[in-house]
Each structure stands twice: as C-alpha cells, then as structure tokens.
Design a protein around this motif. Structure first.
Motif, short mmCIF file in Angstrom:
data_model
loop_
_atom_site.label_atom_id
_atom_site.label_comp_id
_atom_site.label_asym_id
_atom_site.label_seq_id
_atom_site.Cartn_x
_atom_site.Cartn_y
_atom_site.Cartn_z
N LEU A 34 0.83 -1.20 0.00
CA LEU A 34 0.00 0.00 0.00
C LEU A 34 0.87 1.25 0.00
N ARG A 35 0.48 2.22 -0.82
CA ARG A 35 1.15 3.51 -0.81
C ARG A 35 0.58 4.35 0.34
N LYS A 36 1.27 5.42 0.66
CA LYS A 36 0.86 6.29 1.76
C LYS A 36 -0.56 6.85 1.53
N VAL A 37 -0.84 7.29 0.32
CA VAL A 37 -2.15 7.86 0.01
C VAL A 37 -3.26 6.81 0.16
N GLU A 38 -2.96 5.57 -0.13
CA GLU A 38 -3.96 4.51 0.03
C GLU A 38 -4.25 4.28 1.50
N LYS A 39 -3.21 4.28 2.33
CA LYS A 39 -3.37 4.05 3.77
C LYS A 39 -4.06 5.22 4.46
N GLU A 40 -3.72 6.44 4.03
CA GLU A 40 -4.18 7.61 4.76
C GLU A 40 -5.42 8.28 4.18
N VAL A 41 -5.76 7.97 2.92
CA VAL A 41 -6.91 8.63 2.29
C VAL A 41 -7.94 7.62 1.77
N LEU A 42 -7.52 6.71 0.92
CA LEU A 42 -8.47 5.85 0.22
C LEU A 42 -9.11 4.80 1.13
N ILE A 43 -8.33 4.14 1.96
CA ILE A 43 -8.91 3.14 2.88
C ILE A 43 -9.77 3.82 3.94
N PRO A 44 -9.32 4.94 4.56
CA PRO A 44 -10.22 5.63 5.49
C PRO A 44 -11.54 6.09 4.87
N LYS A 45 -11.53 6.41 3.58
CA LYS A 45 -12.79 6.78 2.90
C LYS A 45 -13.74 5.59 2.88
N ILE A 46 -13.22 4.42 2.58
CA ILE A 46 -14.05 3.21 2.60
C ILE A 46 -14.56 2.96 4.01
N MET A 47 -13.69 3.14 5.01
CA MET A 47 -14.09 2.95 6.40
C MET A 47 -15.21 3.91 6.78
N ARG A 48 -15.07 5.17 6.40
CA ARG A 48 -16.07 6.18 6.72
C ARG A 48 -17.42 5.83 6.09
N ASP A 49 -17.40 5.50 4.81
CA ASP A 49 -18.65 5.15 4.11
C ASP A 49 -19.30 3.91 4.70
N LYS A 50 -18.49 2.89 4.95
CA LYS A 50 -19.01 1.62 5.47
C LYS A 50 -19.54 1.81 6.90
N ALA A 51 -18.84 2.58 7.72
CA ALA A 51 -19.29 2.82 9.09
C ALA A 51 -20.61 3.57 9.10
N LYS A 52 -20.76 4.57 8.24
CA LYS A 52 -22.00 5.34 8.20
C LYS A 52 -23.18 4.51 7.68
N LYS A 53 -22.92 3.65 6.70
CA LYS A 53 -24.01 2.90 6.08
C LYS A 53 -24.35 1.60 6.79
N GLU A 54 -23.36 1.00 7.52
CA GLU A 54 -23.60 -0.32 8.09
C GLU A 54 -23.45 -0.40 9.60
N LYS A 55 -22.63 0.45 10.20
CA LYS A 55 -22.31 0.30 11.62
C LYS A 55 -23.01 1.32 12.51
N CYS A 56 -23.19 2.53 12.04
CA CYS A 56 -23.75 3.61 12.86
C CYS A 56 -25.05 4.13 12.25
N ILE A 57 -25.88 3.23 11.80
CA ILE A 57 -27.10 3.59 11.08
C ILE A 57 -28.03 4.45 11.94
N GLU A 58 -28.24 4.02 13.18
CA GLU A 58 -29.17 4.75 14.06
C GLU A 58 -28.65 6.16 14.36
#
Length: 136
Positions: A34-58
């Motif tokens: 993984l490049r730095k941008v993937e670790k610090e930008v792209l993967i956290p974006k997936i985490m943010r989207d997934k957390a909002k849609k699947e983990k913190c729905i309420e």
C-alpha cells in the motif's frame, strides 16, 4: 538518454517503474503493498462510508433528522446527536478487525481495476447490464 518502454510508461504516469506492469499496464493485480495515500486517504474513505451505512445507522439517522428539524440552528441543537455519531464512528475507526476488512475491500477493488482496467462503477454497470440481458 534512452528510456525503456516501462520507464517511459512510469515517467508518463508518475508511477515507479516497478508499479507499471500487469495485464493492462496498471500494476500487478496481486501486489498487496500500500502507498501512503492509500493508507491515509483511500482506505479511510471506505471505512467512513461503510461505518455510516452499516455500523452507525441509528446515529446517522438521528443526526440527519435533527438537522432537518433544526435547520439554521443545527450546530447548537444537534450537539448530542453529533457527539453520539462521532463516538460511534471513532469506535469503528479504531477497530483493527474493521480496518483489516476495509483494507481487504480496497485491495480487491484495486486488484480488479488492475486486471480489467475498469473502475468499480463501470464493472458494476456492465455486470448489471449483462444480468438484465440474460434474464430476457
């Protein structure tokens, strides 16, 4: 100075020489580095989207509802909902298993892109189009 073909490709795309390659010249599909941008930008974006849609729905729903009802005063009126939402998101952002899961999602999407040369939205579009044609 004469550049080899792969060096010319690397120079044109700003990728290091070792990244250029694979079936479409987009890099090795099986590379897991993984490049730095993937670790610090792209993967956290997936985490943010997934957390909002699947983990913190309420929490997301409560915050959105509060914002709709409060309009201009949402900054003041929705503090509690905002704190709950950020508490939930922060919990997931620190969860090692969740980070690993999102990293695997990213690596699979990157691998598919490198294999096909198509971004995920186009692969999904083509798959849906083919599924509709096969139903007919």
């Amino acid at each position: 100075m004469v550049l080899t073909h792969s060096e010319q490709d690397a120079e044109a795309t700003n990728f290091p020489v070792k990244s250029v390659g694979g079936p479409r010249g987009l890099g090795d599909p099986d590379d897991r580095k993984l490049r730095k941008v993937e670790k610090e930008v792209l993967i956290p974006k997936i985490m943010r989207d997934k957390a909002k849609k699947e983990k913190c729905i309420e929490e997301v729903a409560a915050f959105e509802e509060c914002c709709k009802n409060a309009s201009v005063f949402m900054v003041v009126k929705c503090r509690d909902q905002n704190e709950k939402l950020w508490g939930c998101l922060t919990k997931w952002y620190k969860d090692e298993k969740f980070i690993g899961e999102c990293t695997e999602i990213y690596l699979k999407e990157r691998s598919d892109f490198r294999r096909t040369g198509l971004q995920k939205k186009y692969r999904d579009y083509l798959k849906n189009r083919d599924d509709k044609h096969s139903e007919e």
